[in-house]
Design a protein around this motif. Sequence first.
Motif, mmCIF file in Angstrom:
data_model
loop_
_atom_site.group_PDB
_atom_site.id
_atom_site.type_symbol
_atom_site.label_atom_id
_atom_site.label_comp_id
_atom_site.label_asym_id
_atom_site.label_seq_id
_atom_site.Cartn_x
_atom_site.Cartn_y
_atom_site.Cartn_z
ATOM 1 N N LEU A 36 -0.224 -7.742 -10.107
ATOM 2 C CA LEU A 36 1.097 -7.753 -10.939
ATOM 3 C C LEU A 36 2.080 -7.117 -9.843
ATOM 4 O O LEU A 36 3.047 -6.625 -10.135
ATOM 5 C CB LEU A 36 1.365 -7.226 -12.116
ATOM 6 N N ALA A 37 1.584 -6.682 -8.440
ATOM 7 C CA ALA A 37 2.253 -5.898 -7.732
ATOM 8 C C ALA A 37 3.556 -6.318 -7.380
ATOM 9 O O ALA A 37 4.577 -5.661 -6.802
ATOM 10 C CB ALA A 37 1.475 -5.454 -6.468
ATOM 11 N N GLY A 38 3.745 -7.927 -7.481
ATOM 12 C CA GLY A 38 4.974 -8.274 -7.050
ATOM 13 C C GLY A 38 6.034 -8.094 -7.858
ATOM 14 O O GLY A 38 7.217 -8.415 -7.658
ATOM 15 N N GLN A 39 5.792 -7.640 -9.210
ATOM 16 C CA GLN A 39 7.002 -7.673 -10.205
ATOM 17 C C GLN A 39 7.685 -6.141 -10.106
ATOM 18 O O GLN A 39 7.135 -5.178 -10.124
ATOM 19 C CB GLN A 39 6.453 -7.500 -11.725
ATOM 20 N N PRO A 40 9.065 -6.313 -10.314
ATOM 21 C CA PRO A 40 9.908 -5.192 -10.024
ATOM 22 C C PRO A 40 9.525 -4.083 -11.274
ATOM 23 O O PRO A 40 10.024 -2.830 -11.015
ATOM 24 C CB PRO A 40 11.468 -5.533 -9.830
ATOM 25 N N GLY A 41 9.440 -4.722 -12.341
ATOM 26 C CA GLY A 41 9.262 -3.742 -13.551
ATOM 27 C C GLY A 41 8.523 -4.483 -14.748
ATOM 28 O O GLY A 41 8.156 -5.546 -14.486
ATOM 29 N N PHE A 42 8.080 -3.581 -15.489
ATOM 30 C CA PHE A 42 7.111 -4.170 -16.480
ATOM 31 C C PHE A 42 7.402 -3.617 -18.200
ATOM 32 O O PHE A 42 8.197 -2.505 -18.357
ATOM 33 C CB PHE A 42 5.597 -3.546 -16.329
ATOM 34 N N VAL A 69 -0.429 3.146 -3.323
ATOM 35 C CA VAL A 69 -0.005 3.073 -4.813
ATOM 36 C C VAL A 69 1.655 2.690 -4.878
ATOM 37 O O VAL A 69 2.369 3.158 -4.054
ATOM 38 C CB VAL A 69 -0.037 4.522 -5.484
ATOM 39 N N LEU A 70 1.782 1.541 -5.774
ATOM 40 C CA LEU A 70 3.214 1.190 -6.086
ATOM 41 C C LEU A 70 3.617 1.816 -7.250
ATOM 42 O O LEU A 70 3.049 1.857 -8.231
ATOM 43 C CB LEU A 70 3.068 -0.312 -6.209
ATOM 44 N N TYR A 71 5.020 2.188 -7.370
ATOM 45 C CA TYR A 71 5.635 2.449 -8.703
ATOM 46 C C TYR A 71 6.492 1.595 -9.328
ATOM 47 O O TYR A 71 7.575 1.177 -8.360
ATOM 48 C CB TYR A 71 6.228 3.881 -8.199
ATOM 49 N N ARG A 72 6.368 1.105 -10.406
ATOM 50 C CA ARG A 72 7.339 0.069 -11.041
ATOM 51 C C ARG A 72 7.915 0.506 -12.087
ATOM 52 O O ARG A 72 7.280 1.350 -13.024
ATOM 53 C CB ARG A 72 6.405 -1.196 -11.206
ATOM 54 N N GLU A 73 9.185 0.243 -12.700
ATOM 55 C CA GLU A 73 9.858 0.737 -13.669
ATOM 56 C C GLU A 73 9.228 0.139 -14.864
ATOM 57 O O GLU A 73 8.723 -0.890 -14.895
ATOM 58 C CB GLU A 73 11.329 -0.066 -13.541
ATOM 59 N N PRO A 125 12.786 9.961 -15.358
ATOM 60 C CA PRO A 125 12.025 8.724 -15.801
ATOM 61 C C PRO A 125 10.567 8.541 -15.616
ATOM 62 O O PRO A 125 10.017 8.976 -14.621
ATOM 63 C CB PRO A 125 12.885 7.459 -14.937
ATOM 64 N N LEU A 126 9.879 7.611 -16.103
ATOM 65 C CA LEU A 126 8.548 7.549 -15.873
ATOM 66 C C LEU A 126 8.292 6.178 -15.497
ATOM 67 O O LEU A 126 8.878 5.006 -15.877
ATOM 68 C CB LEU A 126 7.662 7.527 -17.260
ATOM 69 N N HIS A 127 7.134 5.811 -14.537
ATOM 70 C CA HIS A 127 7.049 4.447 -13.882
ATOM 71 C C HIS A 127 5.334 4.358 -14.046
ATOM 72 O O HIS A 127 4.772 5.025 -14.516
ATOM 73 C CB HIS A 127 7.494 4.634 -12.276
ATOM 74 N N LEU A 128 5.336 2.824 -13.740
ATOM 75 C CA LEU A 128 3.834 2.505 -14.005
ATOM 76 C C LEU A 128 3.210 2.598 -12.426
ATOM 77 O O LEU A 128 3.982 1.996 -11.663
ATOM 78 C CB LEU A 128 3.791 1.187 -14.635
ATOM 79 N N ALA A 129 2.337 3.297 -12.282
ATOM 80 C CA ALA A 129 1.810 3.366 -11.009
ATOM 81 C C ALA A 129 0.717 2.379 -10.970
ATOM 82 O O ALA A 129 -0.289 2.201 -11.865
ATOM 83 C CB ALA A 129 1.084 4.850 -10.798
ATOM 84 N N LEU A 130 0.506 1.476 -9.885
ATOM 85 C CA LEU A 130 -0.267 0.409 -9.469
ATOM 86 C C LEU A 130 -0.975 0.362 -8.463
ATOM 87 O O LEU A 130 -0.587 1.033 -7.367
ATOM 88 C CB LEU A 130 0.449 -0.909 -9.965
#
Length: 305
Positions: A177-183, A257-261, A166-171
Amino acid sequence: MDMDTNALHWFQQVAEGSTVTEVSELGTVTQPGVSRALRRLEAELGTPLLRRSGRTLRTTHAGAVFKQYVDAMLHQLDDGIAAVGQLIQPDTGTVALAFQQSLGTWLVPDLVRTFRAAHPGVRFQLTQVRDELHSAALDGGQADLEIGTRRPRDLAVHTRRVALEPLHLALPRDHRLAGQPGFHLAEVAGEDFVSLRPASALRRLTDDLCEQAGFRPAVVFEGDDLSTVRGFVAAGLGVAIVPAPRAGSPESGAGPVLYREILDSGAVREICLRWSAERRLPPAAELFRQHVVTMATAGHVPVLS
């Protein structure tokens, strides 16, 4: 007609640019011995195969035609020797394995570890390759097998999918938008992006996913490897589409770095095993190929989530 296989090997080497002196040194035979063998070969065929050009020998037209068949015959001979070797000693030898750098922290070590538990006598020659779509397969022919995510159309290479990543969005950690679990990617259409260079398979996938989401990413920084991409994201210079961090890896822990779905469909990359369709694999490499395929078929190479 009774041709000497040594003479055929020597002819092949000279036709590919080696001097008679170099051939004699490699073959532990005298230079006159090589020259006599080449002359006997020409006599048996009834025509010159080599002509002198300065200090080097070049093939005649007949020699160039003959070499194609010599190459095919010697390849077949090598394959036959390898097949017999596999029957006699299947658990020895060296596997020349090329793989993408991002797979060297989890998948490749896991596959090698489980293989060597059953075949401890096999050694590995490991090479890291880029995921560039147009680069030569199998490390330019130097590797027996390749594990990676690029999948160019190449009839000379077999390809077998072994996993999905899977690929994630790195922030950046302090991103708005860091508080969102996915985008959905459309939510970050206005952001600056950090990515690999356009020749990369991951960059192509990034561009395709963003296009499906209705925008073209504004790539303001391009790097050669994922560690550079993550470093620029950590510095707050953009967001990036990267492989999901593996449990227990340095990226999975708390950091800058945060990683989100990514909630868009298709946000995965294929991991494939590749090998030549034109040559029989050496015995040890064939054993490892079978191991990887068996592991994937049995579900022991995870479809990551």
